[in-house]
Design a protein around this motif. Structure first.
Motif, PDB file in Angstrom:
ATOM      1  N   ALA A  26       0.814  -1.217   0.000  1.00  0.00           N
ATOM      2  CA  ALA A  26       0.000   0.000   0.000  1.00  0.00           C
ATOM      3  C   ALA A  26       0.845   1.263   0.000  1.00  0.00           C
ATOM      4  N   VAL A  36      -1.984   3.149  -2.255  1.00  0.00           N
ATOM      5  CA  VAL A  36      -3.327   3.145  -1.672  1.00  0.00           C
ATOM      6  C   VAL A  36      -4.035   4.492  -1.792  1.00  0.00           C
ATOM      7  N   CYS A  99      -5.942  -2.242  -2.227  1.00  0.00           N
ATOM      8  CA  CYS A  99      -5.118  -1.034  -2.188  1.00  0.00           C
ATOM      9  C   CYS A  99      -4.337  -0.795  -3.474  1.00  0.00           C
TER      10      CYS A  99
END
Length: 196
Positions: A26, A36, A99
């Motif tokens: 992420a 993300v 993500c």
């Protein structure tokens, strides 16, 4: 003009990133932002935003509910169920997304615009018909019922969690649903976003 959707959102950040060398997926930088950040931006209007998993990414909003599936690393179904359980008062709809989806903004717009009819939700679909479970808008009550039917979600697949739902498929081009699983994917998305 239709009324805005009332929705919650569950963003999964706990993937092992094994094909990226075991990094904090992420938090990987893509075109100047963490991976993300784009999925989070796409669901910024969520009534309750749940981020499931550990990440050092700096763009997690302060209002996000942070949880980790038990045990950690036990898969996306377990993470989704942990996210559901973290919502105190459910909205009518719940978005579930990973993500690593740089095209999440376009994806969420397609899902929001799609007419689910009486179905349990809408999910993006590749041209060959394969469902992208982690790019879906689900009726919250149907999602909660699915979690109850599944029982222990540890190491279970998203298919095991969601396959019994009556879902409306929404076919989307690759640049909408393509994720970042490898450094080759990362390079391709860097070129795509750089040309944007």
């Amino acid at each position: 003009m239709s009324a805005p959707l009332s929705f919650d959102a569950i963003v999964l950040v706990g993937g092992a990133g094994s094909r990226l060398g075991g990094v904090d997926k992420a938090a990987v930088e893509l075109a100047g932002r963490s991976l993300v950040s784009r999925p989070l931006e796409a669901v910024a209007d969520a009534r309750t935003l749940v981020v499931v998993g550990d990440t050092a990414a700096g763009e997690i909003p302060a209002r996000a509910v942070r949880v980790v599936e038990d045990p950690p690393g036990s898969g996306p179904a377990a993470a989704t169920v942990a996210g559901l359980r973290a919502v105190e008062e459910q909205a009518e709809w719940t978005y579930v997304l990973a993500c690593d989806l740089p095209g999440a903004g376009c994806a969420i717009q397609l899902l929001a615009d799609a007419d689910p009819g009486e179905s349990d939700g809408v999910v993006l679909t590749e041209p060959d018909g394969r469902l992208q479970w982690l790019l879906g808008r689900y009726r919250s009550i149907a999602l909660y019922d699915a979690a109850e039917r599944l029982g222990d979600p540890t190491d279970r697949s998203m298919r095991a969690l969601l396959a019994e739902l009556d879902l409306t498929p929404v076919t989307a081009p690759e640049e909408v649903w393509r994720d970042v699983d490898t450094w080759a994917d990362h390079e391709q998305w860097t070129r795509t976003l750089g040309a944007g």
